[in-house]
Design a protein around this motif. Structure first.
Motif, short mmCIF file in Angstrom:
data_model
loop_
_atom_site.label_atom_id
_atom_site.label_comp_id
_atom_site.label_asym_id
_atom_site.label_seq_id
_atom_site.Cartn_x
_atom_site.Cartn_y
_atom_site.Cartn_z
N LEU A 1 49.02 35.66 48.31
CA LEU A 1 49.98 36.59 47.72
C LEU A 1 50.55 36.11 46.40
CD1 LEU A 1 51.88 37.74 50.94
CD2 LEU A 1 50.03 38.89 49.71
N THR A 2 50.13 34.94 45.93
CA THR A 2 50.50 34.53 44.58
C THR A 2 49.54 35.10 43.54
OG1 THR A 2 49.22 32.48 44.71
CG2 THR A 2 51.53 32.39 45.43
N HIS A 3 48.53 35.83 44.01
CA HIS A 3 47.52 36.40 43.12
C HIS A 3 47.52 37.92 43.25
CE1 HIS A 3 45.52 32.51 42.23
NE2 HIS A 3 46.01 32.20 43.43
N PRO A 4 47.32 38.63 42.16
CA PRO A 4 47.26 40.10 42.24
C PRO A 4 46.02 40.53 43.01
CG PRO A 4 46.65 39.36 40.04
CD PRO A 4 47.15 38.15 40.77
N PRO A 5 46.08 41.70 43.64
CA PRO A 5 44.92 42.16 44.42
C PRO A 5 43.80 42.67 43.53
CG PRO A 5 46.63 43.83 44.39
CD PRO A 5 47.21 42.63 43.69
N ALA A 6 42.61 42.69 44.10
CA ALA A 6 41.49 43.40 43.48
C ALA A 6 41.70 44.89 43.70
CB ALA A 6 40.18 42.93 44.10
N ASP A 7 40.78 45.68 43.20
CA ASP A 7 40.91 47.13 43.36
C ASP A 7 40.89 47.49 44.83
OD1 ASP A 7 40.92 47.38 40.65
OD2 ASP A 7 38.81 47.98 40.49
N ARG A 8 41.97 48.09 45.31
CA ARG A 8 42.07 48.51 46.70
C ARG A 8 41.04 49.59 46.98
NH1 ARG A 8 47.46 50.02 47.00
NH2 ARG A 8 47.91 47.78 46.87
N GLY A 9 40.37 49.48 48.13
CA GLY A 9 39.37 50.46 48.50
C GLY A 9 37.96 50.06 48.11
N ARG A 10 37.84 49.01 47.32
CA ARG A 10 36.52 48.50 46.95
C ARG A 10 36.21 47.27 47.79
NH1 ARG A 10 35.39 46.90 40.79
NH2 ARG A 10 34.88 44.84 41.58
N PHE A 11 34.96 47.11 48.16
CA PHE A 11 34.57 45.97 48.96
C PHE A 11 34.75 44.67 48.18
CE2 PHE A 11 31.24 42.94 50.33
CZ PHE A 11 31.71 42.70 51.61
N SER A 12 35.56 43.77 48.72
CA SER A 12 35.77 42.46 48.10
C SER A 12 36.05 41.47 49.22
CB SER A 12 36.95 42.52 47.12
OG SER A 12 37.17 41.26 46.52
N TYR A 13 35.07 40.67 49.54
CA TYR A 13 35.13 39.79 50.71
C TYR A 13 36.25 38.77 50.56
CZ TYR A 13 33.29 37.02 54.59
OH TYR A 13 33.13 36.35 55.78
N SER A 14 37.10 38.68 51.57
CA SER A 14 38.24 37.77 51.50
C SER A 14 38.57 37.25 52.89
CB SER A 14 39.46 38.48 50.91
OG SER A 14 40.61 37.66 51.01
N ASN A 15 38.61 35.92 53.02
CA ASN A 15 38.99 35.31 54.30
C ASN A 15 40.42 35.63 54.69
OD1 ASN A 15 36.66 33.51 55.20
ND2 ASN A 15 36.85 32.96 53.06
N THR A 16 41.25 35.96 53.72
CA THR A 16 42.65 36.29 53.99
C THR A 16 42.76 37.49 54.94
OG1 THR A 16 43.21 35.48 51.78
CG2 THR A 16 44.87 36.81 52.93
N ASN A 17 41.83 38.44 54.83
CA ASN A 17 41.85 39.61 55.69
C ASN A 17 41.83 39.23 57.17
OD1 ASN A 17 41.80 41.63 53.61
ND2 ASN A 17 39.62 41.21 53.31
N TYR A 18 40.97 38.29 57.52
CA TYR A 18 40.81 37.95 58.93
C TYR A 18 41.88 36.98 59.42
CZ TYR A 18 36.87 40.92 59.79
OH TYR A 18 36.09 42.06 59.98
N VAL A 19 42.47 36.20 58.52
CA VAL A 19 43.65 35.43 58.89
C VAL A 19 44.77 36.38 59.30
CG1 VAL A 19 45.46 33.90 58.01
CG2 VAL A 19 43.06 33.39 57.53
N LEU A 20 44.94 37.46 58.53
CA LEU A 20 45.96 38.45 58.88
C LEU A 20 45.64 39.14 60.20
CD1 LEU A 20 46.68 39.99 55.38
CD2 LEU A 20 48.39 38.95 56.89
N LEU A 21 44.37 39.44 60.45
CA LEU A 21 44.01 40.06 61.72
C LEU A 21 44.31 39.13 62.90
CD1 LEU A 21 40.66 41.76 60.69
CD2 LEU A 21 42.75 42.94 61.39
N GLY A 22 44.15 37.83 62.70
CA GLY A 22 44.55 36.89 63.73
C GLY A 22 46.03 36.98 64.04
N LEU A 23 46.85 37.13 63.01
CA LEU A 23 48.29 37.29 63.20
C LEU A 23 48.62 38.61 63.89
CD1 LEU A 23 49.53 35.94 59.74
CD2 LEU A 23 49.78 34.81 61.97
N VAL A 24 47.88 39.66 63.55
CA VAL A 24 48.08 40.97 64.20
C VAL A 24 47.78 40.88 65.70
CG1 VAL A 24 47.21 43.34 64.35
CG2 VAL A 24 47.71 42.33 62.11
N ILE A 25 46.70 40.19 66.06
CA ILE A 25 46.35 40.04 67.47
C ILE A 25 47.50 39.37 68.22
CG2 ILE A 25 44.83 38.81 69.07
CD1 ILE A 25 42.56 39.28 66.99
N ARG A 26 48.07 38.33 67.65
CA ARG A 26 49.20 37.66 68.30
C ARG A 26 50.39 38.59 68.43
NH1 ARG A 26 51.40 32.92 69.76
NH2 ARG A 26 49.68 31.63 69.07
N GLN A 27 50.66 39.36 67.39
CA GLN A 27 51.81 40.26 67.42
C GLN A 27 51.65 41.34 68.49
OE1 GLN A 27 54.55 39.83 65.72
NE2 GLN A 27 55.58 41.70 66.40
#
Length: 382
Positions: A190-216
């Motif tokens: 989150l210290t970096h601006p996002p790429a174009d939303r809606g375009r495919f851009s592979y990011s490990n951050t996405n699945y770290v967040l999904l891990g947090l969602v599973i716990r929640q």
């Protein structure tokens, strides 16, 4: 400029998606067993191993309506039985290895293949109506994704699963070598601006967040949920989420970085929910066979997983397709983490699966991977 579908840039470390180019110098008459030694001689890996399963047995859940689930809350009636690949006969199994320091029974780090496990858990929760793919990240993790133009109120769980959120990949900063907590990984992104939303851009951050969602959503870690929903029902006895444990279970060989240094011991927190998994060749074949055969998700949700429309053909949810020169399309994932590169691919029905691995982070000859896939899945001519 759009990312080419057949070749994606990868940070030098961890487990990022790398769709191999279709061209190959291996030759049309090659077989998987003749190609495995080339992973050592041309690919410059210390050791390589491959295990393929080409089963014709039955065992698929009728209509894909059953899926494996051990002790999950709100389980639909009739669930709880692992099927579709978990019990298939091993008559079609083929194995090859080359080089040193590697064997069929070894445990190894699987990198981003972890993402297929995480996506499966999320889709099971969707099937149980405990979350919706159209939920925003903000609904589950309020206030977490804010800063530098990032906004969790505008991002859905679907965008995380398909890598279309635009979130920066935290491993581009850590190099995949620095252990970080999930919250620290997100803060880095989150210290970096996002790429174009809606375009495919592979990011490990996405699945770290999904891990947090599973716990929640469940009150339990992504590791616990994957163990009770996937690993235990499928009897994946060589598969685990090691957490902060730096050593591999026995038996295991050695793992080497690109410079030849021994990186067998590694803190899995460099990857977390994006690439923590430890597993075996046989377990990965078993998992992908069960998943694609309908043994882990109801048919509606398996179709959702295989739908690449959101990512414009590049990626489904924890899986990506590769169309081979013979016209066959295989589904699977790869994983790269320090000291290990792994690739699993399977036919869409899960009946034919191949997993290969090398005990280093890179394959020097990029043409070997597509050659292996073609040799395994394309009909051979005399």
């Amino acid at each position: 400029m759009p990312i080419p579908r057949t070749l994606l840039a990868i940070p030098v470390s961890l487990a990022l998606l790398c769709l191999s180019p279709p061209a190959s110098r291996a030759g049309a008459a090659s077989t998987p067993n003749t190609l495995v030694p080339l992973l050592v001689t041309r690919g410059e890996a210390p050791g390589a191993a491959l295990l393929a399963l080409d089963g014709t047995g039955s065992g698929s859940a009728p209509g894909g309506t059953e899926y494996a689930q051990a002790g999950a809350d709100h389980a639909p009636a009739g669930t709880g039985r692992a099927s579709s690949g978990a019990d298939r006969a091993q008559a079609g199994t083929d194995y090859a290895q080359a080089g040193t320091g590697i064997s069929r029974a070894d445990h190894f780090r699987a990198g981003s293949i972890t993402k297929t496990f995480i996506a499966t858990v999320v889709l099971q929760l969707a099937a149980e109506h405990r979350l919706s793919l159209s939920d925003t990240v903000e609904q589950h993790l309020p206030g977490l994704v804010r800063g530098a133009g990032n906004d969790g109120r505008a991002l859905t769980l679907r965008s995380l699963l398909t890598h279309t959120s635009g979130l920066y990949d935290f491993t581009a900063v850590t190099g995949g070598t620095i252990p970080v907590s999930p919250l620290a990984a997100v803060r880095i992104a989150l210290t970096h601006p996002p790429a174009d939303r809606g375009r495919f851009s592979y990011s490990n951050t996405n699945y770290v967040l999904l891990g947090l969602v599973i716990r929640q959503v469940t009150g339990r870690s992504y590791a616990t949920e994957a163990e009770r929903r996937i690993i235990a029902p499928l009897r994946l006895t060589g598969t685990s989420f090691p957490g902060s444990r730096t050593t591999l279970p026995s038996p295991h060989g050695r793992a080497y970085a690109a410079d030849g240094s021994d990186v067998t011991d590694l803190d899995p927190r460099v990857a977390g929910a994006a690439g923590e998994l430890v597993t075996t060749l046989a377990d990965l074949d078993r998992f992908y066979s069960a998943l694609l055969g309908g043994g882990l998700l109801p048919s509606r949700w398996l179709r959702e997983m295989l739908n690449t429309r959101t990512a414009h053909g590049s990626y489904g949810m924890g899986l990506f397709p590769v169309r081979l020169p013979c016209g066959t399309t295989v589904w699977g994932h790869n994983g790269r983490i320090s000291g290990s590169y792994v690739r699993t691919a399977a036919t869409v029905d899960g009946r034919h699966v191949l997993t290969f691995r090398v005990n280093t982070s890179e394959i020097a000859d990029p043409g070997l991977e597509p050659a292996l896939l073609a040799a395994e899945f394309c009909p051979r001519t005399s």
